[in-house]
Design an enzyme around this catalytic site. Structure first.
Site, PDB file in Angstrom:
ATOM      1  N   TYR A 297     -10.904  -5.309  -8.503  1.00 27.54           N
ATOM      2  CA  TYR A 297      -8.947  -4.444  -7.863  1.00 27.54           C
ATOM      3  C   TYR A 297      -9.539  -4.932  -6.188  1.00 27.54           C
ATOM      4  CZ  TYR A 297      -5.093  -2.143  -8.960  1.00 27.54           C
ATOM      5  OH  TYR A 297      -3.292  -2.113  -8.967  1.00 27.54           O
ATOM      6  N   TYR A 341       0.753  -8.995  -7.202  1.00 27.01           N
ATOM      7  CA  TYR A 341      -0.255  -7.536  -7.542  1.00 27.01           C
ATOM      8  C   TYR A 341       0.786  -7.466  -9.264  1.00 27.01           C
ATOM      9  CZ  TYR A 341       0.521  -2.124  -7.266  1.00 27.01           C
ATOM     10  OH  TYR A 341      -0.220  -1.489  -7.889  1.00 27.01           O
TER      11      TYR A 341
END
Length: 388
Positions: A297, A341
């Site tokens: 991430y 995102y």
């Protein structure tokens, strides 16, 4: 105290379908429509129909209720529905929840989804504007008066300490940005397709909150991503190679807050990801040397370095050199810095593509992928593996 033994979830469920909308800065349609498009695409990819689905999982921070998405997507009765808290930290936990439901026999086919207009609508990067009274809000109240108003500012505190402790410069973060954009440049689905960057580009990008520059910060994206989870036994009769859930874990550290855990003894690591890492290695019986692809991430570059260190891929303070040496294929879709995102859900999809052998940046012989969720918050992660 976190678990000190392996759990029994590994090998009992698999991701069998992935689907997404295009990734854009202005989708031109509602978040519900994005969710439905992604969900239907994932079901079709799995070789199933909406009537096969009996479970749904999403994030608490979502405007699309499970029953509404189910109705709009043509899904019938649900026997399981669940939501996971803490923003991007929920990504891999949605698959864990789905796998738990499948393993327990509570549901047979579960769809995990995330959809938002995070660029044209609500922008998380704009910071805290209005909150209902809550314990989380009270915790933020210790930091907001001093100018710590946005996620970038919250991460910058920890990033500065990391550089100071290890005698590094912000170029260390640039290694992550360059790697992500290199992969995005070859990914037609990525917003930054065809636009790689150099370390000089990183160093010349404007400051957001020192020591973070613009190219240390993820995008804001409109779009949707969905995943389909079912049992390994059923997966073997479906058209796509399954990505077996070898291990799944959630973790919150001692003295954990949401993005502002500044009162810990050490600010140079991510203890919540350490909790997750220990459980993944225990349950899977694997270690860093067994992982073929890392999908970590990357909402902010410093936390990618800290994750590599928490998982034991390298020593403390050594992650920038590890990334620069290309020692592990990392964020081969371009990550949230380069592709989109979507709170990490698109990263899970990339891990599935790697195990299927269909990634645009395919790692030869990829059989095991590590995927992580949001950091700085209570988090989650997966190890996915090829069947057999």
């Amino acid at each position: 105290m976190s678990l000190h033994r392996a759990d029994s979830l590994g090998g009992r469920a698999a991701v069998v379908g992935i689907g997404a909308t295009e990734f854009s800065k202005d989708s031109g349609r509602s978040e519900l429509k994005l969710a439905v498009e992604a969900v239907r695409a994932a079901i079709e990819d799995a070789g199933l129909s909406p009537a096969d689905v009996d479970g749904m999982v999403t994030f608490t921070m979502d405007t699309n209720p499970e029953i509404t998405v189910a109705q709009a997507a043509g899904i019938g009765e649900l026997s399981f529905f669940s939501r996971v808290h803490y923003g991007g930290g929920a990504a891999c936990a949605t698959v864990q929840q789905a796998a738990l439901a499948v393993a327990a026999g509570v549901a047979e086919v579960v769809v995990c989804y995330r959809a938002f207009n995070e660029r044209s609508g609500r922008r998380f990067g704009s910071g805290v504007r209005q909150r209902e009274p809550s314990a989380e809000g009270a915790a933020l109240g210790w930091n907001l008066p001093f100018g710590l108003l946005t996620p970038a500012s919250w991460v910058a505190m920890t990033a500065r300490r990391y550089l100071h402790t290890h005698g590094l410069t912000p170029e260390a973060f640039g290694q992550v940005a360059v790697a992500g954009r290199r992969h995005a440049a070859r990914n037609p689905a990525a917003y930054f397709h065809g636009r790689p960057i150099t370390l000089d580009d990183h160093a010349s990008s404007r400051w957001i909150v020192e020591p973070l520059r613009l190219l240390d910060c993820c995008q804001e994206t409109d779009g949707g991503q969905a995943l389909v989870v079912t049992s390994v036994e059923r997966a073997r009769y479906l058209p796509r190679p399954p990505a077996v859930v070898l291990a799944a874990a959630q973790g919150a550290g001692r003295a954990q807050e949401q993005m502002t855990s500044y009162y810990r003894d050490d600010l140079t690591g991510l203890p919540e990801m350490g909790v997750v890492a220990r459980q993944l290695w225990r349950t899977s019986g694997l270690g860093p040397g067994d992982i073929d692809v890392g999908i970590l991430y990357d909402h902010f570059t410093p936390y990618v370095l800290m994750q590599l260190e928490e998982f034991g891929f390298c020593g403390r303070g050594e992650a920038a050199e590890f990334v620069a040496a290309d020692a592990l294929p990392l964020n081969t879709h371009g990550g949230q810095l380069g592709e989109a995102y979507l709170h990490g859900m698109n990263g899970i999809a990339e891990a599935v593509r790697q195990l299927r052998g269909t990634s645009v940046n395919q790692t030869a012989g990829a059989a095991r992928a590590l995927v992580t969720a949001g950091t700085g918050v209570p988090t989650s992660a997966l190890i996915l593996g090829a069947d057999g």
